[in-house]
Design an enzyme around this catalytic site. Structure first.
Site, PDB file in Angstrom:
ATOM      1  N   TYR A  16      35.895  54.971  18.978  1.00  0.00           N
ATOM      2  CA  TYR A  16      36.040  53.884  19.944  1.00  0.00           C
ATOM      3  C   TYR A  16      36.577  54.357  21.295  1.00  0.00           C
ATOM      4  O   TYR A  16      36.266  53.774  22.319  1.00  0.00           O
ATOM      5  CB  TYR A  16      37.003  52.819  19.402  1.00  0.00           C
ATOM      6  CG  TYR A  16      36.367  51.731  18.583  1.00  0.00           C
ATOM      7  CD1 TYR A  16      35.559  52.026  17.502  1.00  0.00           C
ATOM      8  CD2 TYR A  16      36.586  50.393  18.885  1.00  0.00           C
ATOM      9  CE1 TYR A  16      34.992  51.027  16.737  1.00  0.00           C
ATOM     10  CE2 TYR A  16      36.025  49.386  18.119  1.00  0.00           C
ATOM     11  CZ  TYR A  16      35.231  49.707  17.055  1.00  0.00           C
ATOM     12  OH  TYR A  16      34.672  48.706  16.301  1.00  0.00           O
ATOM     13  N   LYS A  59      34.356  61.612   6.376  1.00  0.00           N
ATOM     14  CA  LYS A  59      33.001  62.156   6.216  1.00  0.00           C
ATOM     15  C   LYS A  59      33.150  63.658   6.402  1.00  0.00           C
ATOM     16  O   LYS A  59      32.508  64.279   7.264  1.00  0.00           O
ATOM     17  CB  LYS A  59      32.058  61.504   7.243  1.00  0.00           C
ATOM     18  CG  LYS A  59      30.596  61.841   7.054  1.00  0.00           C
ATOM     19  CD  LYS A  59      29.943  61.168   5.855  1.00  0.00           C
ATOM     20  CE  LYS A  59      28.539  61.686   5.664  1.00  0.00           C
ATOM     21  NZ  LYS A  59      27.904  61.220   4.403  1.00  0.00           N
ATOM     22  N   ASP A  65      30.286  56.851   3.090  1.00  0.00           N
ATOM     23  CA  ASP A  65      29.086  56.231   2.497  1.00  0.00           C
ATOM     24  C   ASP A  65      29.350  55.847   1.043  1.00  0.00           C
ATOM     25  O   ASP A  65      28.999  54.755   0.588  1.00  0.00           O
ATOM     26  CB  ASP A  65      27.849  57.139   2.624  1.00  0.00           C
ATOM     27  CG  ASP A  65      28.095  58.574   2.173  1.00  0.00           C
ATOM     28  OD1 ASP A  65      29.264  58.955   1.937  1.00  0.00           O
ATOM     29  OD2 ASP A  65      27.103  59.324   2.034  1.00  0.00           O
ATOM     30  N   ASP A  74      36.374  49.570  10.864  1.00  0.00           N
ATOM     31  CA  ASP A  74      35.735  48.355  11.376  1.00  0.00           C
ATOM     32  C   ASP A  74      34.664  47.898  10.390  1.00  0.00           C
ATOM     33  O   ASP A  74      34.600  46.728   9.999  1.00  0.00           O
ATOM     34  CB  ASP A  74      35.115  48.659  12.752  1.00  0.00           C
ATOM     35  CG  ASP A  74      34.413  47.452  13.344  1.00  0.00           C
ATOM     36  OD1 ASP A  74      34.998  46.352  13.277  1.00  0.00           O
ATOM     37  OD2 ASP A  74      33.279  47.605  13.854  1.00  0.00           O
ATOM     38  N   ASP A 134      34.921  44.697   7.246  1.00  0.00           N
ATOM     39  CA  ASP A 134      33.987  43.556   7.158  1.00  0.00           C
ATOM     40  C   ASP A 134      33.427  43.466   5.739  1.00  0.00           C
ATOM     41  O   ASP A 134      33.266  42.376   5.177  1.00  0.00           O
ATOM     42  CB  ASP A 134      32.811  43.735   8.138  1.00  0.00           C
ATOM     43  CG  ASP A 134      33.070  43.072   9.483  1.00  0.00           C
ATOM     44  OD1 ASP A 134      34.253  42.943   9.857  1.00  0.00           O
ATOM     45  OD2 ASP A 134      32.081  42.694  10.153  1.00  0.00           O
TER      46      ASP A 134
HETATM   47  C1  IPM Z   1      37.223  43.888  14.943  1.00  0.00           C
HETATM   48  C2  IPM Z   1      36.105  43.567  15.900  1.00  0.00           C
HETATM   49  C3  IPM Z   1      36.334  44.344  17.181  1.00  0.00           C
HETATM   50  C4  IPM Z   1      36.259  45.815  16.834  1.00  0.00           C
HETATM   51  C5  IPM Z   1      35.351  44.019  18.337  1.00  0.00           C
HETATM   52  C6  IPM Z   1      35.335  42.555  18.669  1.00  0.00           C
HETATM   53  C7  IPM Z   1      35.633  44.834  19.560  1.00  0.00           C
HETATM   54  O1  IPM Z   1      34.880  43.815  15.314  1.00  0.00           O
HETATM   55  O2  IPM Z   1      38.397  43.669  15.285  1.00  0.00           O
HETATM   56  O3  IPM Z   1      36.933  44.356  13.839  1.00  0.00           O
HETATM   57  O4  IPM Z   1      35.166  46.398  16.818  1.00  0.00           O
HETATM   58  O5  IPM Z   1      37.310  46.400  16.575  1.00  0.00           O
HETATM   59 MG    MG Z   2      34.975  44.342  13.259  1.00  0.00          MG
END
Ligand code: IPM
Ligand code: MG
Length: 386
Positions: free
Chosen positions: A164, A215, A247, A271, A275
């Protein structure tokens, strides 16, 4: 959010908040952001206001714009003033930023920059993302109930380094008219060591099992990551440390999520994996997060989901992730762990009663909107203290 104080008053308020008095006083910077941000944050602020009444504390709220809302008003995703308030207050509550309206903008002034700037400037390098199954929601997950039953994990995501933030980055024009895009995954020993130690500490407070995700078979940076994590682990002999390629981890999260207690990983991997972990619980609308730094008074709390512009303004968003983020704030920043537990119990009670927002709705449940869900949680919370 009309109950929030105006920014102009805050110098005085910060001073007040810091004075040691019988009543605990805190200041919280509220950045509702875009899309569903204002709706969900409003419910979470209501809960905080209820907590301050119930527990005899005082919270000063400072409201500022962030993300697209700030771009529309001031032409930039985060004003210095908002950043200063975030730095000075005891905690930041953030809704969500971004939306299609601002997608065409240059990267340097996109709504997401507000979030990244806050993380970087406040040095919030440790992002804690808990994923826990609620009994009442077992059927709401896309995975079989027997696979997710008992899932209770914490993803510790490195938040201020890696892909990032690494340089060089950007897109450049090549002489032949085509382009070349670059991002760089960079980590220093110190950056890996500090996040590893947070993860080991978290593991010590939980099941004492830590999986470090990398990785290392391909990326040199993460080969260093693995070595530094192993070295830090020497100071935590009680924690059972293992390593997984990213992975494989993505696969294992779906195959057998119960094997995980604490996961520690690089920014981008975290990230993505968080999710995925969120969906185990039925909906991404359920997961809170805490972003922490070295200083206890530097912390930001936000749901892990985005601004969901498609459902914004319709009162159908799920405020639970944001309300649970407030619980994390009470635990980590405002010295009120008992209030945090009370909120978590209130959320569970409301789910047990069958109330559901659209994202977690199942046949036979009572579908409610964002406001109704917030009010129902507040009602349950009130019952916990006489
Ligand atoms: C998160 C989000 C953020 C990230 C975005 C909105 C920049 O997806 O907090 O997970 O990628 O960190
Ligand atoms: Mg995110």
């Amino acid at each position: 959010m009309h109950l929030c104080f105006q920014a102009g008053e805050s110098g005085y308020l910060f001073k007040l908040a810091r004075e040691t008095q019988k009543v605990k006083k805190y200041s919280v910077t509220v950045l509702a952001g875009d899309g569903i941000g204002p709706e969900i944050v409003s419910e979470a602020v209501n809960i905080l206001q209820l907590v301050q009444q119930m527990y005899g504390m005082q919270i000063y709220f400072i409201e500022e714009l962030a993300g697209g809302a700030s771009i529309d008003e001031y032409g930039e995703p985060l004003k210095d003033r908002a950043l200063d308030f975030a730095k000075q207050s005891d905690a930041v509550l953030l809704g969500a930023v971004g939306g299609p309206k601002w997608e065409g903008l240059d990267y340097s002034i996109r709504p997401e920059r507000a979030l990244l700037k806050l993380r970087k400037e406040l040095e919030l390098f440790a992002n804690l993302r808990p994923a826990k199954i609620y009994n009442a929601l077992k059927g709401a997950s896309t995975l079989k109930p027997e696979v997710i039953d008992g899932v209770d994990m914490m993803v510790v995501r490195e938040l201020t380094g890696g892909l990032y933030f690494g340089t060089p980055k950007g897109v450049e024009k090549l002489p032949d008219g085509t382009e070349r895009g670059v991002n760089t995954m960079v980590y220093t020993t110190a950056e890996i060591d500090r996040i590893a130690r947070v993860a080991f500490e978290v593991a010590m407070m939980r099941g004492k099992k830590l999986v470090s995700v990398d990785k290392a078979n391909v990326l040199e940076t993460t080969e260093l990551w693995r070595r530094v994590v192993i070295k830090a682990g020497e100071d935590y002999p009680e924690v059972q440390l293992s390593h997984m390629y990213v992975d494989n981890c993505a696969m294992q999260l779906i195959r057998n999520p119960k094997q995980f207690d604490v996961i520690v990983t690089e920014n981008t991997f975290g990230d993505i994996l968080s999710d995925e972990a969120a969906m185990l619980t039925g909906s991404i609308g359920m997961l809170p997060s805490a972003s922490l730094g070295y200083d206890k008074r530097r912390a930001m709390y936000e749901p892990i989901h985005g601004s969901a512009p498609d459902i914004a303004g319709k009162n159908i968003a799920n405020p639970i992730a944001t309300i649970l983020s407030v619980a994390m704030m009470l635990k980590y920043s405002l010295d009120m762990p008992e209030a945090a537990i009370a909120i978590e119990n209130a959320v569970e009670a409301v789910l047990n009663k069958g109330l559901r927002t659209a994202d977690i709705y199942q046949d036979g449940a009572k579908k409610v909107g964002c406001t109704e869900m917030g009010l129902a949680i507040a009602d349950e919370l009130k019952k916990t203290k006489v």
